[in-house]
Enzyme design. Structure first.
Site, PDB file in Angstrom:
ATOM      1  N   ARG A 171       1.316  14.825  13.446  1.00 57.45           N
ATOM      2  CA  ARG A 171       1.766  14.674  12.051  1.00 57.45           C
ATOM      3  C   ARG A 171       1.719  15.995  11.268  1.00 57.45           C
ATOM      4  NH1 ARG A 171      -0.631   9.007   9.763  1.00 57.45           N
ATOM      5  NH2 ARG A 171       1.393   8.616   8.916  1.00 57.45           N
ATOM      6  N   CYS A 205      -4.724  13.638  13.309  1.00 58.20           N
ATOM      7  CA  CYS A 205      -4.682  12.222  12.966  1.00 58.20           C
ATOM      8  C   CYS A 205      -4.619  11.448  14.264  1.00 58.20           C
ATOM      9  CB  CYS A 205      -3.455  11.941  12.117  1.00 58.20           C
ATOM     10  SG  CYS A 205      -3.181  10.207  11.850  1.00 58.20           S
ATOM     11  N   ARG A 214      -8.431  -0.502   5.104  1.00 60.57           N
ATOM     12  CA  ARG A 214      -7.568   0.503   4.483  1.00 60.57           C
ATOM     13  C   ARG A 214      -6.237  -0.109   4.062  1.00 60.57           C
ATOM     14  NH1 ARG A 214      -5.930   4.850   8.065  1.00 60.57           N
ATOM     15  NH2 ARG A 214      -4.682   5.230   6.230  1.00 60.57           N
ATOM     16  N   LYS A 249       0.844  -1.207   0.000  1.00 64.99           N
ATOM     17  CA  LYS A 249       0.000   0.000   0.000  1.00 64.99           C
ATOM     18  C   LYS A 249       0.876   1.253   0.000  1.00 64.99           C
ATOM     19  CE  LYS A 249      -1.697   1.731   3.973  1.00 64.99           C
ATOM     20  NZ  LYS A 249      -1.434   3.181   4.126  1.00 64.99           N
ATOM     21  N   ASN A 250       1.904   1.254   0.845  1.00 62.54           N
ATOM     22  CA  ASN A 250       2.702   2.471   0.998  1.00 62.54           C
ATOM     23  C   ASN A 250       3.616   2.759  -0.189  1.00 62.54           C
ATOM     24  OD1 ASN A 250       1.471   2.916   3.406  1.00 62.54           O
ATOM     25  ND2 ASN A 250       3.274   2.559   4.691  1.00 62.54           N
ATOM     26  N   ASP A 274       5.198   0.724  11.811  1.00 63.90           N
ATOM     27  CA  ASP A 274       3.970   0.088  11.330  1.00 63.90           C
ATOM     28  C   ASP A 274       3.851  -1.376  11.767  1.00 63.90           C
ATOM     29  OD1 ASP A 274       3.181   2.420  10.172  1.00 63.90           O
ATOM     30  OD2 ASP A 274       3.572   1.821   8.105  1.00 63.90           O
TER      31      ASP A 274
HETATM   32  C1  UD1 Z   1       4.617   6.937   6.168  1.00 64.39           C
HETATM   33  C2  UD1 Z   1       3.746   5.720   6.052  1.00 64.39           C
HETATM   34  C3  UD1 Z   1       3.262   5.266   7.422  1.00 64.39           C
HETATM   35  C4  UD1 Z   1       4.454   5.066   8.348  1.00 64.39           C
HETATM   36  C5  UD1 Z   1       5.361   6.299   8.353  1.00 64.39           C
HETATM   37  C6  UD1 Z   1       6.640   6.079   9.142  1.00 64.39           C
HETATM   38  C7  UD1 Z   1       2.671   5.897   3.899  1.00 64.39           C
HETATM   39  C8  UD1 Z   1       1.412   6.105   3.128  1.00 64.39           C
HETATM   40  N1  UD1 Z   1       2.594   6.020   5.213  1.00 64.39           N
HETATM   41  O1  UD1 Z   1       3.808   7.961   6.726  1.00 64.39           O
HETATM   42  O2  UD1 Z   1       2.543   4.034   7.266  1.00 64.39           O
HETATM   43  O3  UD1 Z   1       3.984   4.823   9.662  1.00 64.39           O
HETATM   44  O4  UD1 Z   1       5.731   6.650   7.007  1.00 64.39           O
HETATM   45  O5  UD1 Z   1       7.348   4.994   8.654  1.00 64.39           O
HETATM   46  O6  UD1 Z   1       3.713   5.618   3.343  1.00 64.39           O
HETATM   47  N2  UD1 Z   1       6.765  14.786  10.428  1.00 64.39           N
HETATM   48  C9  UD1 Z   1       6.960  16.091  10.772  1.00 64.39           C
HETATM   49  N3  UD1 Z   1       6.774  17.048   9.825  1.00 64.39           N
HETATM   50  C10 UD1 Z   1       6.411  16.747   8.543  1.00 64.39           C
HETATM   51  C11 UD1 Z   1       6.229  15.381   8.192  1.00 64.39           C
HETATM   52  C12 UD1 Z   1       6.419  14.422   9.164  1.00 64.39           C
HETATM   53  O7  UD1 Z   1       7.287  16.407  11.919  1.00 64.39           O
HETATM   54  O8  UD1 Z   1       6.255  17.662   7.724  1.00 64.39           O
HETATM   55  C13 UD1 Z   1       6.956  13.746  11.458  1.00 64.39           C
HETATM   56  C14 UD1 Z   1       5.729  12.891  11.722  1.00 64.39           C
HETATM   57  O9  UD1 Z   1       4.841  13.533  12.617  1.00 64.39           O
HETATM   58  C15 UD1 Z   1       6.354  11.653  12.333  1.00 64.39           C
HETATM   59  C16 UD1 Z   1       7.682  11.535  11.567  1.00 64.39           C
HETATM   60  O10 UD1 Z   1       7.917  12.821  10.999  1.00 64.39           O
HETATM   61  O11 UD1 Z   1       6.622  11.857  13.689  1.00 64.39           O
HETATM   62  C17 UD1 Z   1       7.693  10.514  10.457  1.00 64.39           C
HETATM   63  O12 UD1 Z   1       6.566  10.690   9.646  1.00 64.39           O
HETATM   64  P1  UD1 Z   1       6.591  10.385   8.086  1.00 64.39           P
HETATM   65  O13 UD1 Z   1       7.772   9.545   7.772  1.00 64.39           O
HETATM   66  O14 UD1 Z   1       6.425  11.666   7.341  1.00 64.39           O
HETATM   67  O15 UD1 Z   1       5.271   9.512   7.930  1.00 64.39           O
HETATM   68  P2  UD1 Z   1       4.303   9.478   6.677  1.00 64.39           P
HETATM   69  O16 UD1 Z   1       5.056   9.711   5.427  1.00 64.39           O
HETATM   70  O17 UD1 Z   1       3.093  10.298   6.952  1.00 64.39           O
END
Ligand code: UD1
Length: 430
Positions: free
Chosen positions: A131, A126, A409, A22-23, A317
């Protein structure tokens, strides 16, 4: 609303086909907005999140056709989907769509790169933490984008002549921000270097697909990615890589119940750290020609401590699922979550099944118990919900999991895959 009833006690024996990730599928689908040509994706899982993204991409002007003939893969059905976005008809991603799935925010990268502007709703709160999107904003601003926040929307515009290649080092590793910056930089003028990039296999899969479309990306899979901008991208055909989270989840289910299962169509190298933790917990894991064999016969479950980390660390995850497994270990284990705050909502639900878990900050202490007992429980998020399924597989009596739309999902045909291996899992539609 659907619920899932699990009657615990059976070992798992047989073959579980692993779906496309999915990711990986989500960012790959979004990459189709970068070209007016057709991007064909094979091995796309049939999941609620994929269907939702199909609607969102359609809104931007993509013409999407799902292959009538499904590709039979063991007992699973992967789909081939064609995406053609000749013209972007709308550069706005509205709140009603983005709030349902955070990853849809990622359209900001391709829209900005191709059309020079994007208006994308902030994803909002969320269940697993705040996030924020600061890293996306900083990354795109480094490419010259002007970004304003107005009424819950991000308005991003590229300089006249397009985005400009730059060097940017993320202050924190983010999978989504790495995907977005990589996609945006493919069409920028000049070369972009992303430092402290996410190294997840899904980032590599996206880079491979973008390169097949004509992008010039090197270094994906390491923490420095270099993208030489090109003037346009073409179509391509790409196969979505296997789902490492689904793989790890079923490996943990087998470690929990005992038995002997082949996880087919997957690749152990996608999740070395997690498989090592499952081995230490007492399961045998061996790569086979077509996937991975997981078995646990006789021996009990040993306590193992894990700390979640960005790839190649233990994936966040899989944290909830591993906690499910540890509830039945023969001692005390600790699980520390470092990626998301508030990703412990499964703790109180596991406790309803008789698990003994105490939380202290970002660390959970799990005292293994000799038995769990079925109870009604509630799914709180995607990965948390499947940890309840894993626990339910060994709990005495019936476990009824409500709010299973969280499961839908991210897990394709979960009850079918488990039932075929001997579990008693049934979807109940009220
Ligand atoms: C993706 C995955 C999710 C997984 C996560 C971490 C998908 C669709 N989802 O989510 O399943 O749990 O990676 O492996 O691929 N953060 C910030 N600022 C930002 C963006 C992120 O502070 O602008 C923080 C987030 O709150 C979190 C950390 O960075 O604490 C990692 O998040 P991120 O790697 O961005 O997760 P996703 O890409 O949303």
């Amino acid at each position: 609303m659907d619920r899932i009833r699990i009657t615990g006690g059976n070992e798992l024996h047989g073959i579980i086909p692993i779906s496309g990730a999915k990711n990986a599928a989500l960012p790959l689908m979004i990459a189709s907005l970068l070209t007016d040509d057709t991007l064909t994706l094979e091995n796309v899982p049939h999941l609620a999140d994929v269907e939702q993204l199909i609607r969102i991409l359609g809104n931007h002007g993509a013409d999407i056709s799902v292959n009538g003939r499904r590709e039979r893969q063991g007992e699973s059905y992967a789909r081939t989907i064609h995406f053609t976005c000749r013209n972007i008809v709308d550069t706005t991603a509205p709140y009603e769509l983005v709030s349902k799935m955070r990853a849809s925010f990622w359209v900001i990268g391709p829209l900005l790169a191709r059309e020079g502007k994007a208006r994308v709703s902030l994803p909002g709160g969320c269940a697993i933490g705040t996030r924020p999107v600061d890293l996306f904003i900083e990354g795109l601003a480094a490419l010259g984008a002007n970004i304003e926040i107005d009424s819950g929307y991000i308005n991003a515009t590229a300089p006249t002549g397009g985005l400009i290649g730059a060097r940017y080092v993320f202050p924190k590793v983010s999978v989504g921000a790495t995907h977005v910056m990589m996609m945006a930089a493919t069409l920028a003028n000049g070369t972009t270097t992303i430092g402290n990039a996410a190294r997840e296999p899904e980032v590599v899969d996206l880079a491979n697909c973008l390169n097949a479309m004509g992008a010039k990306i090197t270094g994906a899979g390491t923490s420095t990615i270099t993208i030489e901008g090109v003037t346009s991208l073409s179509g391509a055909r790409h196969r979505v890589l296997p789902d490492r989270i689904e793989t790890g989840t079923y490996a943990m289910a087998v470690a929990m119940t005992g038995g002997d299962v082949i996880l087919e169509g997957t690749d152990a190298s996608l999740l070395d750290t997690a498989l090592e933790a499952i081995r230490r917990a007492g399961a045998e894991i061996t790569p086979t020609e077509t996937g991975i064999r997981v078995y646990r016969n006789g021996g009990g479950i040993k306590p193992v401590d894990v700390v979640t980390d960005p790839f190649p660390g233990f994936p966040t995850d899989l944290q909830a699922q591993f906690m499910g497994l540890m509830t039945r270990s023969s001692g005390v284990s600790h699980i520390t979550e470092t990626i998301f705050e508030n990703r412990f909502m499964h703790v109180q639900e596991l406790a309803r099944l008789g698990a003994r878990i105490t939380l202290s900050g970002q660390t959970a202490k799990i005292e293994g118990v000799p038995r769990l007992k079925g109870a009604p429980v509630m799914a709180t998020d995607l990965r948390a919900s499947v940890s309840l399924v894993i626990a339910g597989l060994v709990a005495e009596g019936d476990t009824m999991v409500s709010r299973v739309y969280h499961l839908d999902r991210g897990f394709e045909r979960l009850e079918e895959k488990l039932t075929r291996c001997g579990a008693i899992v049934e979807r109940v539609t009220d």
